[in-house]
Design a protein around this motif. Structure first.
Motif, mmCIF file in Angstrom:
data_model
loop_
_atom_site.group_PDB
_atom_site.id
_atom_site.type_symbol
_atom_site.label_atom_id
_atom_site.label_comp_id
_atom_site.label_asym_id
_atom_site.label_seq_id
_atom_site.Cartn_x
_atom_site.Cartn_y
_atom_site.Cartn_z
ATOM 1 N N MET A 74 0.827 -1.205 0.000
ATOM 2 C CA MET A 74 0.000 0.000 0.000
ATOM 3 C C MET A 74 0.863 1.258 0.000
ATOM 4 O O MET A 74 0.516 2.264 -0.635
ATOM 5 N N ILE A 75 1.991 1.190 0.692
ATOM 6 C CA ILE A 75 2.894 2.337 0.743
ATOM 7 C C ILE A 75 3.413 2.667 -0.653
ATOM 8 O O ILE A 75 3.440 3.833 -1.068
ATOM 9 N N PHE A 76 3.802 1.632 -1.401
ATOM 10 C CA PHE A 76 4.305 1.873 -2.752
ATOM 11 C C PHE A 76 3.195 2.352 -3.684
ATOM 12 O O PHE A 76 3.443 3.137 -4.598
ATOM 13 N N GLN A 77 1.987 1.880 -3.453
ATOM 14 C CA GLN A 77 0.858 2.371 -4.238
ATOM 15 C C GLN A 77 0.649 3.860 -3.987
ATOM 16 O O GLN A 77 0.423 4.642 -4.921
ATOM 17 N N VAL A 78 0.732 4.252 -2.728
ATOM 18 C CA VAL A 78 0.567 5.669 -2.369
ATOM 19 C C VAL A 78 1.680 6.511 -2.987
ATOM 20 O O VAL A 78 1.435 7.612 -3.508
ATOM 21 N N LEU A 79 2.921 6.000 -2.923
ATOM 22 C CA LEU A 79 4.044 6.725 -3.518
ATOM 23 C C LEU A 79 3.846 6.890 -5.029
ATOM 24 O O LEU A 79 4.090 7.972 -5.587
ATOM 25 N N ALA A 80 3.411 5.821 -5.685
ATOM 26 C CA ALA A 80 3.216 5.865 -7.132
ATOM 27 C C ALA A 80 2.121 6.861 -7.506
ATOM 28 O O ALA A 80 2.293 7.701 -8.404
ATOM 29 N N GLU A 81 0.991 6.781 -6.818
ATOM 30 C CA GLU A 81 -0.125 7.664 -7.136
ATOM 31 C C GLU A 81 0.163 9.106 -6.718
ATOM 32 O O GLU A 81 -0.188 10.051 -7.432
ATOM 33 N N GLY A 82 0.828 9.279 -5.571
ATOM 34 C CA GLY A 82 1.143 10.621 -5.101
ATOM 35 C C GLY A 82 2.118 11.332 -6.020
ATOM 36 O O GLY A 82 1.966 12.528 -6.304
ATOM 37 N N SER A 83 3.121 10.600 -6.505
ATOM 38 C CA SER A 83 4.098 11.214 -7.405
ATOM 39 C C SER A 83 3.444 11.602 -8.724
ATOM 40 O O SER A 83 3.759 12.639 -9.308
ATOM 41 N N ARG A 84 2.524 10.778 -9.204
ATOM 42 C CA ARG A 84 1.819 11.092 -10.449
ATOM 43 C C ARG A 84 1.079 12.425 -10.325
ATOM 44 O O ARG A 84 1.085 13.248 -11.253
#
Length: 204
Positions: free
Chosen positions: A153-163
């Motif tokens: 979930m952390i990596f999902q948040v990082l991916a979506e947040g950076s986008r």
């Protein structure tokens, strides 16, 4: 088999003595320069809450290219755990581990995760930090498409947040880089150096 004659008494003392004996033997091998023993000593010191002592043993093992020690020491520098916070040194250790152990899938997966997390913090100061967060977090997710743990979930948040943080032009650049680096990792990182990883540039 140890028989306990007194609850919390004899057994606890015997277990303590056994642990002390094992740690003594481990320390001897570590002092002789065995990298695996040095790494295990780092874990022992960490178990006792001795973060500087743990980092010192990680240093010794990492100098011998012990990949688990390299990754753990990188995280220590990135977090300032047992050593003075030094993000640049932490990143360099991750780049070194990737280049020197490019045929080890476990090293690559762990290093990708550490890089995504590192760039996702304000500790790293670079003009294209969000592009790097985007690329590294998506590379982690590409390795583990079924991630459903808290870490995933952390990596999902990082991916979506950076986008969301990227401009249209930056996002286009990030997507091209992601495609290129996925191909490079799939091919075994031919021609990739630490400098390529540092700048996230593709070998020509």
């Amino acid at each position: 088999l140890v028989r306990c004659t007194k609850p919390g008494g004899v057994c606890r003392e015997q277990i303590g003595a056994m642990r002390s004996h094992v740690e003594s033997n481990l320390a001897w091998y570590a002092d002789q320069g065995y990298a695996e023993a040095q790494y295990e000593m780092a874990l022992v010191r960490l178990d006792y809450g001795d973060f500087p002592g743990s980092a010192a043993w990680l240093q010794k093992a990492a100098q011998q290219q012990h990949w688990k020690a390299q990754l753990a020491l990188a995280d220590a520098y990135l977090e300032g755990s047992g050593v003075e916070l030094d993000a640049e040194r932490g990143l360099n250790l991750l780049f070194q581990a990737i280049v020197r152990h490019r045929d080890n899938t476990e090293v690559l997966q762990n290093a990708k995760g550490s890089l995504a997390m590192a760039y996702g913090t304000d500790v790293i100061e670079t003009s294209n930090r969000m592009i790097k967060v985007f690329v590294w977090s998506h590379l982690v997710l590409a390795d583990n498409p079924q991630l459903d743990s808290l870490e995933g979930m952390i990596f999902q948040v990082l991916a979506e947040g950076s986008r969301e943080e990227l401009t249209d032009i930056q996002l286009a650049t990030a997507e091209v880089l992601l495609h290129q680096w996925r191909e490079l990792f799939d091919a075994g990182l031919p021609g990739v150096t630490e400098e390529h990883l540092r700048k996230l540039t593709v070998p020509q």
